[in-house]
Write an enzyme that holds these catalytic residues in place. Sequence first.
Site, mmCIF file in Angstrom:
data_model
loop_
_atom_site.group_PDB
_atom_site.id
_atom_site.type_symbol
_atom_site.label_atom_id
_atom_site.label_comp_id
_atom_site.label_asym_id
_atom_site.label_seq_id
_atom_site.Cartn_x
_atom_site.Cartn_y
_atom_site.Cartn_z
ATOM 1 N N HIS A 171 0.831 -1.204 0.000
ATOM 2 C CA HIS A 171 0.000 0.000 0.000
ATOM 3 C C HIS A 171 0.872 1.262 0.000
ATOM 4 C CE1 HIS A 171 -3.595 2.353 1.678
ATOM 5 N NE2 HIS A 171 -2.592 3.194 1.797
ATOM 6 N N GLU A 172 1.843 1.298 0.906
ATOM 7 C CA GLU A 172 2.687 2.499 1.024
ATOM 8 C C GLU A 172 3.659 2.625 -0.151
ATOM 9 O OE1 GLU A 172 1.669 4.670 2.975
ATOM 10 O OE2 GLU A 172 0.406 3.390 4.210
ATOM 11 N N HIS A 228 1.992 4.182 -3.116
ATOM 12 C CA HIS A 228 1.907 5.649 -3.087
ATOM 13 C C HIS A 228 3.149 6.278 -3.722
ATOM 14 C CE1 HIS A 228 -1.789 6.269 -0.912
ATOM 15 N NE2 HIS A 228 -1.397 5.524 0.116
#
Length: 164
Positions: free
Chosen positions: A69-70, A73
């Site tokens: 998820h990170e 980004h």
Amino acid sequence: MPERLNARVEACYALAEQFFNRRFRRPEVSFKLRGQKAGVAHLQQNLLRFNEQLYRENTEHFLRQTVAHEVAHLVAHQMFGSRIQPHGEEWQLIMRGVYELPPDRCHTYAVQRRAGTRYVYRCSCVDQDFDFTPQRHALVAKGRRYYCRRCKTTLSFTGEQRRE
């Protein structure tokens, strides 16, 4: 820094590089995150911060979902620029297409809240209490005012404290 987390960050970048056929600048990674967030991507600094406690308590899911998820980004930022939405279609494309994971915005990890002191404030309404955090209570001591939305009077400290 746990080796498994670093290895997962590297694996996520390798998948993105293979998918997009280009190189990505690797971020600095740290465990200097506390509170309710599992991870944070600082786009301008190319920095990933993770919550060590949540990592320890949810290791397998954390490695699979939160790290991807990170990283997504940062990859989205490097691919598409800074004008995209944080969990917009570009980020979702990376989560689904590159990592084959659901684009979940939030984690569901159990987060233990620290016990803390609450300062009780009141207004003119009957039986209406407001519990202030130590930070908000300190702001009142420095002159900030808070008002009741119902009766519009200034909230005042009762002298009462509660431990949670």
